[in-house]
Design an enzyme around this catalytic site. Structure first.
Site, short mmCIF file in Angstrom:
data_model
loop_
_atom_site.label_atom_id
_atom_site.label_comp_id
_atom_site.label_asym_id
_atom_site.label_seq_id
_atom_site.Cartn_x
_atom_site.Cartn_y
_atom_site.Cartn_z
N TYR A 204 0.84 -1.20 0.00
CA TYR A 204 0.00 0.00 0.00
C TYR A 204 0.87 1.25 0.00
CZ TYR A 204 0.94 0.71 5.00
OH TYR A 204 1.55 0.92 6.20
N CYS A 205 0.26 2.36 -0.39
CA CYS A 205 0.92 3.67 -0.31
C CYS A 205 -0.17 4.71 -0.09
CB CYS A 205 1.75 3.95 -1.56
SG CYS A 205 0.78 4.00 -3.08
N THR A 206 0.13 5.98 -0.30
CA THR A 206 -0.84 7.03 0.03
C THR A 206 -2.07 7.00 -0.87
OG1 THR A 206 1.06 8.38 0.65
CG2 THR A 206 -1.06 9.51 0.47
#
Ligand SMILES: [Zn+2]
Ligand SMILES: [Zn+2]
Length: 353
Positions: A204-206
């Protein structure tokens, strides 16, 4: 092409400052949004020119990057044109059904020109393997699927953001890839997980753009069960709220605007870089010759007058003339404090996004 030339002429006649003033005075309600999509664009320059001509009719502003691997856009759209703009986007192969992330608490006056640039990549990855491409990506998971999959003890959760983002907030069980650059993180993540090629891996990331690329990279490296969180932490948070799901994210979501972070839970999981007490407010050192990004509690902020070090505190009390002389010639680049490299927030960081 003709449109390109006429806008260049427009830019010459009207300064950016005037364009900005026009937007600020214009009462038209506008919506700020962003979207990205990885798909093959064989002629990025031609695609850019066509896109520019087409988008001009919607009165949109923004910053768009086009590369052979896809498109990444942040835009301000007149709210009344939002639906026709959406229909137009969906008519483009590769953008049909693309997720539009609508900014909340925003006046829409985020951009005042339309700028479309051709780039080598939409996310710099440092990959020089000619066999790597974005054709094969990990599977998307939504918030609900994310919660289910991560409840399985055999699932590995990988945070593909930078150290300072991870530090103030992350998902339960998330593994940090300890680097400040995405290009370093890719091979590092694959190396760290080498023994886990058959386990479920969720990245995941932003907002999703980095982990989507990371998921393709992991598949390329022979990992089999690779997932990534659709729309990133931003979309996860919205989904959790609207569907009443359990929130597995703790702390703050770091974002690159004036707020430097959006609180998601009340937990403070980081510490002041100066005194060590719980704190998760990122600030930039007030010394313009330094501008270090670090975490500072309210007490230290007061005591240090917003400075990261005694050195900077002394500097800001020099006569303005002397400060200006000393500032000249300093190339501070992007100055980020990284706890894993140094124990005290001095001028040691050199990270980049
Ligand atoms: Zn402190
Ligand atoms: Zn400083």
């Amino acid at each position: 092409m003709t449109v390109q030339i006429s806008t260049m002429a427009l830019h010459n006649r009207v300064s950016r400052r005037e364009l900005k003033e026009r937007v600020l005075l214009d009462p038209t309600p506008r919506t700020t949004l962003s979207f990205y999509s990885y798909f093959r664009i064989s002629d990025p320059a031609g695609f850019r020119d066509q896109l520019f001509r087409d988008l001009s009719q919607f009165g949109v502003f923004g910053r768009i990057y086009v590369a052979e691997e896809g498109i990444n856009a942040q835009m301000s759209v007149p709210t009344e044109n939002l639906e026709s703009f959406r229909s137009y986007l969906y008519s483009i192969e590769g953008l049909d059904g693309v997720r539009l992330n609508i900014a909340v608490n925003d006046d829409g006056k985020s951009f005042y020109v339309l700028d479309i640039k051709v780039r080598n990549k939409i996310v710099a990855d440092g990959i020089d393997d000619p066999d790597f491409n974005m054709d094969r990506k990990g599977q998307y998971v939504n918030a609900e699927q994310f919660n289910q999959l991560t409840a399985d003890p055999d699932t590995v959760v990988i945070d593909m953001r930078n150290h300072y983002e991870f530090e103030v907030g992350h998902f339960e069980k998330a593994i940090e890839i300890p680097s400040d650059t995405f290009r370093e993180q890719l091979p590092m993540a694959a190396g760290m997980m080498e023994a886990d090629k058959d386990r479920n891996i969720i990245m995941y990331c932003t907002g999703g753009i980095r982990c989507e690329k990371a998921s393709a990279y992991m598949l390329h490296k022979g990992f089999r069960n690779v997932f990534h969180l659709e729309g990133g932490i931003i979309n996860y948070t919205n989904e959790v709220k609207s569907k009443g799901l359990d929130n597995k994210f703790h702390g703050k979501n770091f974002v690159f605007d004036q707020r430097l972070g959006e609180r998601i839970t009340d937990e403070v999981i980081a510490c002041c870089h100066q005194c060590g007490q719980p704190a998760d407010t990122h600030v930039n050192c007030v010394n313009d010759a330094c501008h270090l990004l670090f975490i500072q509690c309210d007490e230290c902020k007061e005591k240090m007058e917003g400075c990261c070090s005694q050195e900077c505190l002394d500097f800001i009390h020099l006569p303005e003339e002397e400060q200006r002389e000393k500032r000249a010639g300093i190339d501070k680049g992007r100055n980020v404090f990284n706890k894993s490299r140094s124990r005290s927030p001095r001028h040691s960081g050199d990270g980049s996004a």
